[in-house]
Write a protein that holds these residues in place. Sequence first.
Motif, PDB file in Angstrom:
ATOM      1  N   LYS A  46      11.040  16.580  55.136  1.00 24.79           N
ATOM      2  CA  LYS A  46      10.042  17.615  54.844  1.00 24.79           C
ATOM      3  C   LYS A  46       8.625  17.173  55.215  1.00 24.79           C
ATOM      4  O   LYS A  46       7.664  17.862  54.904  1.00 24.79           O
ATOM      5  CB  LYS A  46      10.091  17.959  53.356  1.00 24.79           C
ATOM      6  CG  LYS A  46      11.437  18.456  52.900  1.00 24.79           C
ATOM      7  CD  LYS A  46      11.485  18.596  51.392  1.00 24.79           C
ATOM      8  CE  LYS A  46      12.884  18.968  50.958  1.00 24.79           C
ATOM      9  NZ  LYS A  46      13.042  18.912  49.514  1.00 24.79           N
ATOM     10  N   LEU A  67      13.055  13.110  51.635  1.00 20.80           N
ATOM     11  CA  LEU A  67      11.653  13.551  51.555  1.00 20.80           C
ATOM     12  C   LEU A  67      10.968  13.463  52.914  1.00 20.80           C
ATOM     13  O   LEU A  67      10.087  14.268  53.220  1.00 20.80           O
ATOM     14  CB  LEU A  67      10.877  12.696  50.548  1.00 20.80           C
ATOM     15  CG  LEU A  67      11.119  12.948  49.079  1.00 20.80           C
ATOM     16  CD1 LEU A  67      10.323  11.966  48.235  1.00 20.80           C
ATOM     17  CD2 LEU A  67      10.758  14.381  48.708  1.00 20.80           C
ATOM     18  N   ASN A  78       6.907  14.883  53.893  1.00 24.15           N
ATOM     19  CA  ASN A  78       6.195  14.733  52.637  1.00 24.15           C
ATOM     20  C   ASN A  78       5.337  13.467  52.695  1.00 24.15           C
ATOM     21  O   ASN A  78       5.844  12.379  52.933  1.00 24.15           O
ATOM     22  CB  ASN A  78       7.215  14.641  51.486  1.00 24.15           C
ATOM     23  CG  ASN A  78       6.570  14.726  50.136  1.00 24.15           C
ATOM     24  OD1 ASN A  78       5.431  14.293  49.954  1.00 24.15           O
ATOM     25  ND2 ASN A  78       7.284  15.276  49.188  1.00 24.15           N
ATOM     26  N   LYS A  79       4.059  13.637  52.479  1.00 27.65           N
ATOM     27  CA  LYS A  79       3.104  12.530  52.561  1.00 27.65           C
ATOM     28  C   LYS A  79       3.463  11.399  51.590  1.00 27.65           C
ATOM     29  O   LYS A  79       3.223  10.231  51.871  1.00 27.65           O
ATOM     30  CB  LYS A  79       1.706  13.070  52.261  1.00 27.65           C
ATOM     31  CG  LYS A  79       0.586  12.170  52.619  1.00 27.65           C
ATOM     32  CD  LYS A  79      -0.722  12.895  52.354  1.00 27.65           C
ATOM     33  CE  LYS A  79      -1.886  12.185  52.967  1.00 27.65           C
ATOM     34  NZ  LYS A  79      -3.145  12.886  52.748  1.00 27.65           N
ATOM     35  N   LYS A  80       4.055  11.759  50.459  1.00 26.81           N
ATOM     36  CA  LYS A  80       4.416  10.758  49.454  1.00 26.81           C
ATOM     37  C   LYS A  80       5.561   9.854  49.909  1.00 26.81           C
ATOM     38  O   LYS A  80       5.776   8.798  49.337  1.00 26.81           O
ATOM     39  CB  LYS A  80       4.807  11.448  48.151  1.00 26.81           C
ATOM     40  CG  LYS A  80       3.693  12.190  47.491  1.00 26.81           C
ATOM     41  CD  LYS A  80       4.179  12.924  46.271  1.00 26.81           C
ATOM     42  CE  LYS A  80       3.069  13.773  45.683  1.00 26.81           C
ATOM     43  NZ  LYS A  80       3.550  14.599  44.579  1.00 26.81           N
ATOM     44  N   ALA A  81       6.297  10.262  50.924  1.00 22.64           N
ATOM     45  CA  ALA A  81       7.446   9.489  51.381  1.00 22.64           C
ATOM     46  C   ALA A  81       7.091   8.472  52.455  1.00 22.64           C
ATOM     47  O   ALA A  81       7.845   7.541  52.701  1.00 22.64           O
ATOM     48  CB  ALA A  81       8.525  10.419  51.906  1.00 22.64           C
ATOM     49  N   TYR A  82       5.950   8.619  53.084  1.00 22.13           N
ATOM     50  CA  TYR A  82       5.597   7.781  54.238  1.00 22.13           C
ATOM     51  C   TYR A  82       5.511   6.298  53.869  1.00 22.13           C
ATOM     52  O   TYR A  82       6.211   5.463  54.443  1.00 22.13           O
ATOM     53  CB  TYR A  82       4.280   8.277  54.841  1.00 22.13           C
ATOM     54  CG  TYR A  82       3.870   7.542  56.084  1.00 22.13           C
ATOM     55  CD1 TYR A  82       4.453   7.852  57.305  1.00 22.13           C
ATOM     56  CD2 TYR A  82       2.910   6.542  56.043  1.00 22.13           C
ATOM     57  CE1 TYR A  82       4.083   7.182  58.459  1.00 22.13           C
ATOM     58  CE2 TYR A  82       2.536   5.872  57.188  1.00 22.13           C
ATOM     59  CZ  TYR A  82       3.125   6.190  58.394  1.00 22.13           C
ATOM     60  OH  TYR A  82       2.764   5.523  59.534  1.00 22.13           O
ATOM     61  N   PHE A 121       1.807  13.029  59.064  1.00 27.74           N
ATOM     62  CA  PHE A 121       1.643  12.868  57.620  1.00 27.74           C
ATOM     63  C   PHE A 121       0.191  12.927  57.188  1.00 27.74           C
ATOM     64  O   PHE A 121      -0.120  13.370  56.097  1.00 27.74           O
ATOM     65  CB  PHE A 121       2.245  11.523  57.172  1.00 27.74           C
ATOM     66  CG  PHE A 121       3.728  11.489  57.255  1.00 27.74           C
ATOM     67  CD1 PHE A 121       4.505  11.979  56.223  1.00 27.74           C
ATOM     68  CD2 PHE A 121       4.365  10.980  58.374  1.00 27.74           C
ATOM     69  CE1 PHE A 121       5.882  11.950  56.289  1.00 27.74           C
ATOM     70  CE2 PHE A 121       5.742  10.947  58.455  1.00 27.74           C
ATOM     71  CZ  PHE A 121       6.501  11.443  57.426  1.00 27.74           C
TER      72      PHE A 121
END
Length: 133
Positions: free
Chosen positions: A73, A70, A75-79, A131
Amino acid sequence: YTSAKFMISKLDLKIPILIGFFESILFLAYFIFIMISSLLTSNVERLDTLIIELLIYLTFSIVIFYISKLLIKVNKKAYTPFLLIQMFIVIITWPLLNENNFLIQIFAILLFIFALISIFITLLPQNRLRFFK
């Protein structure tokens, strides 16, 4: 000072992503090592504890792999999960550094150093801004 600042500014998210994939492989290798050494030595106090430990390492390997994927990509949710996992790796590898087994110590040292590098690079302002624009 300027050259060090230039070098730090060039640290990209590719490094923590690659480290995440490498950590995933290391946890999978540790899972296999624990499983094989337990079966060969028959030095298992409780089978249910061994199974739970193996499931934890396997799950951890899969989660690290998925979150690193993630992160590719951006992806903000992965940070945040990525940073939390890296901090958790630092915490769980600390006791492993005191093990008697040399392979486990090498495993712990690698994970400890890579987790610290990942935390540092991921928290750099230029990477954080990717992000949270």
